[in-house]
Design a protein around this motif. Structure first.
Motif, short mmCIF file in Angstrom:
data_model
loop_
_atom_site.label_atom_id
_atom_site.label_comp_id
_atom_site.label_asym_id
_atom_site.label_seq_id
_atom_site.Cartn_x
_atom_site.Cartn_y
_atom_site.Cartn_z
N LEU A 48 55.80 43.12 38.67
CA LEU A 48 54.46 43.19 39.26
C LEU A 48 54.43 42.47 40.60
O LEU A 48 53.84 42.96 41.57
CB LEU A 48 53.45 42.57 38.29
N CYS A 75 51.43 41.73 43.71
CA CYS A 75 51.11 43.17 43.73
C CYS A 75 50.06 43.56 44.78
O CYS A 75 49.02 42.92 44.91
CB CYS A 75 50.64 43.58 42.35
N THR A 76 50.40 44.63 45.50
CA THR A 76 49.44 45.20 46.45
C THR A 76 49.27 46.70 46.16
O THR A 76 48.96 47.48 47.05
CB THR A 76 49.92 45.00 47.90
N ARG A 77 49.52 47.09 44.92
CA ARG A 77 49.55 48.52 44.60
C ARG A 77 48.18 49.18 44.65
O ARG A 77 48.07 50.38 44.83
CB ARG A 77 50.16 48.73 43.21
N CYS A 78 47.13 48.44 44.42
CA CYS A 78 45.79 49.03 44.54
C CYS A 78 44.93 48.16 45.45
O CYS A 78 45.31 47.04 45.80
CB CYS A 78 45.13 49.25 43.17
N LEU A 128 42.42 46.39 45.06
CA LEU A 128 41.87 45.11 44.60
C LEU A 128 42.64 43.92 45.17
O LEU A 128 42.13 42.81 45.20
CB LEU A 128 41.89 45.05 43.06
N HIS A 129 43.85 44.15 45.64
CA HIS A 129 44.63 43.02 46.16
C HIS A 129 44.02 42.45 47.44
O HIS A 129 44.23 41.30 47.78
CB HIS A 129 46.09 43.43 46.42
N ARG A 149 40.73 38.67 45.69
CA ARG A 149 41.33 38.03 44.52
C ARG A 149 42.02 36.72 44.95
O ARG A 149 42.59 36.65 46.04
CB ARG A 149 42.37 38.95 43.86
N ILE A 194 46.69 36.93 40.64
CA ILE A 194 46.83 37.95 39.61
C ILE A 194 46.69 37.28 38.24
O ILE A 194 47.25 36.22 38.00
CB ILE A 194 48.21 38.64 39.73
N VAL A 245 42.75 45.78 34.40
CA VAL A 245 43.19 45.44 35.76
C VAL A 245 43.41 43.94 35.85
O VAL A 245 42.72 43.16 35.19
CB VAL A 245 42.20 45.91 36.86
N LYS A 246 44.37 43.55 36.66
CA LYS A 246 44.79 42.16 36.70
C LYS A 246 44.24 41.39 37.89
O LYS A 246 44.55 40.22 38.06
CB LYS A 246 46.33 42.10 36.70
N CYS A 247 43.46 42.04 38.71
CA CYS A 247 42.82 41.35 39.84
C CYS A 247 41.31 41.51 39.72
O CYS A 247 40.82 42.56 39.29
CB CYS A 247 43.29 41.93 41.16
N THR A 274 46.29 52.62 38.43
CA THR A 274 47.43 51.97 39.07
C THR A 274 47.89 50.75 38.28
O THR A 274 49.08 50.50 38.17
CB THR A 274 47.02 51.51 40.50
N CYS A 275 46.94 50.02 37.74
CA CYS A 275 47.29 48.76 37.08
C CYS A 275 47.65 48.92 35.61
O CYS A 275 48.49 48.19 35.09
CB CYS A 275 46.13 47.77 37.22
S1 SF4 Z 1 44.71 45.19 40.06
FE1 SF4 Z 1 46.78 45.53 39.32
S2 SF4 Z 1 47.59 47.21 40.58
FE2 SF4 Z 1 45.79 46.37 41.64
S3 SF4 Z 1 46.62 44.86 43.05
FE3 SF4 Z 1 46.06 43.77 41.17
S4 SF4 Z 1 47.92 43.71 39.93
FE4 SF4 Z 1 48.21 45.26 41.54
#
Ligand code: SF4
Length: 297
Positions: A105, A108-111, A113-114, A118, A121, A178-180, A195-196
């Protein structure tokens, strides 16, 4: 004239809709968004009401298109999973395997929310060999600050629920879809969940719980990949296999999944605590748990 909502009213409306969703009331919106989608597709210049509706996740979530979109996304993830082995595959120790998922992970900047405020994570916490997992929607302000799920007021209530089941928080595992933290504690949007949630699915496949409890409609919808009112979702067991994730243990044939109310909802509407307790009693019976003596008196 297109309707105009100021920010305050929009937030109040979103909060109200979320409350109704937790209650399982969806039908107000089923038909209207469907019309809105059609008008958005056919007449961009004149579709302001449609844009207004579809720009709000709480409204958009009940559109019929969402159901098929979620199912399709899960199916694609399964296909990609076959092609892409994950770092934790072949690692028998669940603690080590979870560590590998956390490393994968990364920062993470995949979505989106990063970049929406936040602090950190919030990966998940608890026993890597737990029989019971609770899955919520996403971190709130307290969780974002402390880096642990369910540590605020809702977390305190969840702790009490766990205790009433005769368990300790350290014995179970707790995570979110979701983690953020979504800004302003809004509902996580579909693309963010999609994504998460594969990371959550991998966590579940590593932990191999006997039961997963989905806390609230958002968690239920994302884990089960279909949408229904809480009244329909609750009160039964689902056979659950984490989509797109593979367990190292061929003897693990998936978990039972139960849906109950999110503790934050129970804080807003304590009258529903009895209903949530019925859900947890179902889980206790399945796991052979007895309530502690004091709670039973
Ligand atoms: S919510 Fe999940 S996928 Fe989105 S940035 Fe945070 S860890 Fe990454």
């Amino acid at each position: 004239m297109p309707p105009v909502l100021d920010d305050h009213l929009r937030r109040a409306l979103a909060e109200r809709l979320r409350y109704y969703h937790e209650l399982g009331i969806y039908d107000f919106y089923r038909r209207q968004p469907q019309v809105a989608v059609e008008s958005a597709a056919s007449a961009d210049e004149t579709a302001e009401p449609a844009r207004l509706l579809t720009s709000q996740p709480e409204l958009r979530e009940e559109m019929p298109a969402r159901h098929s979109a979620v199912v399709a996304a899960v199916a694609e993830e399964n296909i990609f999973d076959v092609l892409t082995p994950k770092p934790e595959y072949g690692v028998a120790d669940p603690k080590a395997a979870l560590k590998l998922i956390r490393e994968d992970l990364g920062d993470c900047t995949r979505c989106k929310l990063h970049k929406q405020g936040r602090k950190q994570i919030v990966f998940g916490v608890g026993n890597p060999r737990a029989d019971l997992m609770f899955v919520g929607e996403g971190p709130g302000a307290d969780e974002d600050a402390q880096g642990e799920p369910f540590v605020g007021r809702a977390g305190q209530l969840l702790n009490n629920m766990i205790k009433a089941m005769g368990l300790r928080r350290e014995e179970i595992y707790i995570a979110n879809v979701v983690k953020c933290r979504p800004p302003g504690n809004r509902t996580p949007e579909r693309d963010e969940c999609e994504t998460c949630s594969p990371f959550l699915m991998r966590q579940i496949a590593v932990i191999k719980p006997k039961v997963v409890v989905a806390l609230g409609a958002v968690a239920a919808k994302n884990l089960l990949a279909f949408n229904a009112p809480m009244a329909e979702l609750r009160g039964r067991f689902y056979d659950f296999l984490p989509a797109g994730a593979r367990s190292n243990d061929p003897s693990w044939q998936g978990a039972k999944l139960v849906v109950t109310y999110h503790p934050a909802f129970l804080l807003r509407d304590p009258r529903q605590k009895g209903e949530a307790w019925k859900d947890l009693q179902m889980v206790m019976k399945y796991l052979g748990l007895e309530p502690p003596k004091r709670a039973a008196e």
